[in-house]
Enzyme design. Structure first.
Site, PDB file in Angstrom:
ATOM      1  N   CYS A 145       0.831  -1.211   0.000  1.00 11.89           N
ATOM      2  CA  CYS A 145       0.000   0.000   0.000  1.00 11.89           C
ATOM      3  C   CYS A 145       0.865   1.259   0.000  1.00 11.89           C
ATOM      4  CB  CYS A 145      -0.922   0.031   1.215  1.00 11.89           C
ATOM      5  SG  CYS A 145      -1.999  -1.401   1.289  1.00 11.89           S
TER       6      CYS A 145
ATOM      7  N   ARG B 112      -7.776  -4.386  -3.226  1.00 10.36           N
ATOM      8  CA  ARG B 112      -7.317  -3.202  -3.970  1.00 10.36           C
ATOM      9  C   ARG B 112      -8.291  -2.926  -5.116  1.00 10.36           C
ATOM     10  NH1 ARG B 112      -2.388  -2.689  -1.751  1.00 10.36           N
ATOM     11  NH2 ARG B 112      -1.571  -4.642  -0.933  1.00 10.36           N
TER      12      ARG B 112
END
Lengths: 77, 216
Positions: free
Chosen positions: B53, B130
């Site tokens: 991330c 995601r």
């Protein structure tokens, strides 16, 4: 709150928006251009400023309220 | 698991209005309608202070100027608190000198995650996968991408999709595989026999009547 600090004073972006309103009624797009802030920030900021009584809405445009003028004056001194 | 599956309910689809929301973010309370008139990339990440991330946020920040040129805003999301988002953004800036310029939703009650189908219980019951939702200025969902927790997103592809959608909207064309700005575009297929015959006389580069390309 993004435009008003917990102590009730406008943040830097809040002050930019209030200063943009000093010259009279403005649309969110005009405030965005003048204050150099993204339009989404201006739209959410105007909600905060209006709820706090620092700005008021007339149709699709906004103006500085008397309280907003006082707060802006106090924060610039 | 069953309870989460029930909560997920309807998954948004391409061509549908983006689900409305009001959310706490690192830039204050934001509503979906605040982004009206701009393109919006709403994307989720599994959690703050995680390695993949962090690389993605740096990469999104790197393409932010290019997105701004195209009238696109970015809005991140994870099931973390605003304090966590702020601490992570400050840490990223301290360690990498990259300042994250876009807001991040603190979706602790999972209201936005569930409305957008960002929780995939087979991957995680608590973290969002995601996701990338590309939402147009009329707030219609135009693209949905899902990546697993272990695979970071490709920013070139996200920019390419934006360019393709904006080119399509402006010129009423489609874009072929691996299209890049400047490449030939696909002329929409004809609907009648007459149009198919005319098509071949219009100076397009045609493989056959149903596959014609042109320069813009």
């Amino acid at each position: 709150m993004a435009c008003i600090s917990p102590d009730g004073k406008p943040t830097e972006s809040g002050s930019k928006m209030l200063r943009a309103l000093q010259a009279g009624l403005k649309s969110p797009e005009e405030i965005s251009n003048e204050a150099g802030l993204p339009l989404f920030r201006v739209r959410s900021g105007l909600r905060e400023l209006t709820e706090a009584g620092l700005a008021s809405q007339k149709g699709d445009r906004y103006e500085l309220s008397p309280k907003g003028g006082e707060v802006l004056g106090a924060s610039s001194t | 698991m069953e309870e989460i599956k029930e909560q997920i309910g309807h998954m948004p689809r391409i061509g549908e209005p983006a689900p409305a929301f009001e959310a706490v973010t690192t830039h204050g309370k934001l509503k979906l309608e605040d982004f009206k008139g701009s393109w919006l990339i709403l994307f989720s990440h599994p959690a703050d202070f995680t390695p993949v991330c962090t690389t993605e946020f740096i990469a999104f920040t790197e393409i932010h100027p290019e997105l701004q040129k195209r009238g696109v805003e970015l809005l991140g999301l994870s099931v973390d608190s605003v304090s966590s988002h702020i601490a992570w953004a400050r840490n990223v800036e301290e360690k990498t000198k990259v300042k994250i310029p876009f807001p991040i939703i603190a979706d602790l009650n999972k209201e936005v995650s569930l409305a957008y189908g960002m929780i995939h219980p087979g991957q995680s019951k608590t973290e969002t996968v995601r996701c990338v939702f590309i939402i147009d200025p009329n707030q219609i969902i135009r693209t949905i991408l899902y990546y697993p927790l272990t695979t970071g997103r490709n920013m070139d592809e996200i920019l390419r999709i934006i360019d393709a959608l904006q080119t399509t909207d402006k010129n009423a064309v489609a874009t072929p595989a691996n299209w890049r700005p400047g490449d030939m575009v696909v002329v929409p297929p004809p609907n009648t026999q007459e149009m198919a015959e005319e098509r071949l006389k219009q100076g397009y580069e045609c493989t056959d009547w149903y596959l014609c390309k042109k320069k813009l």
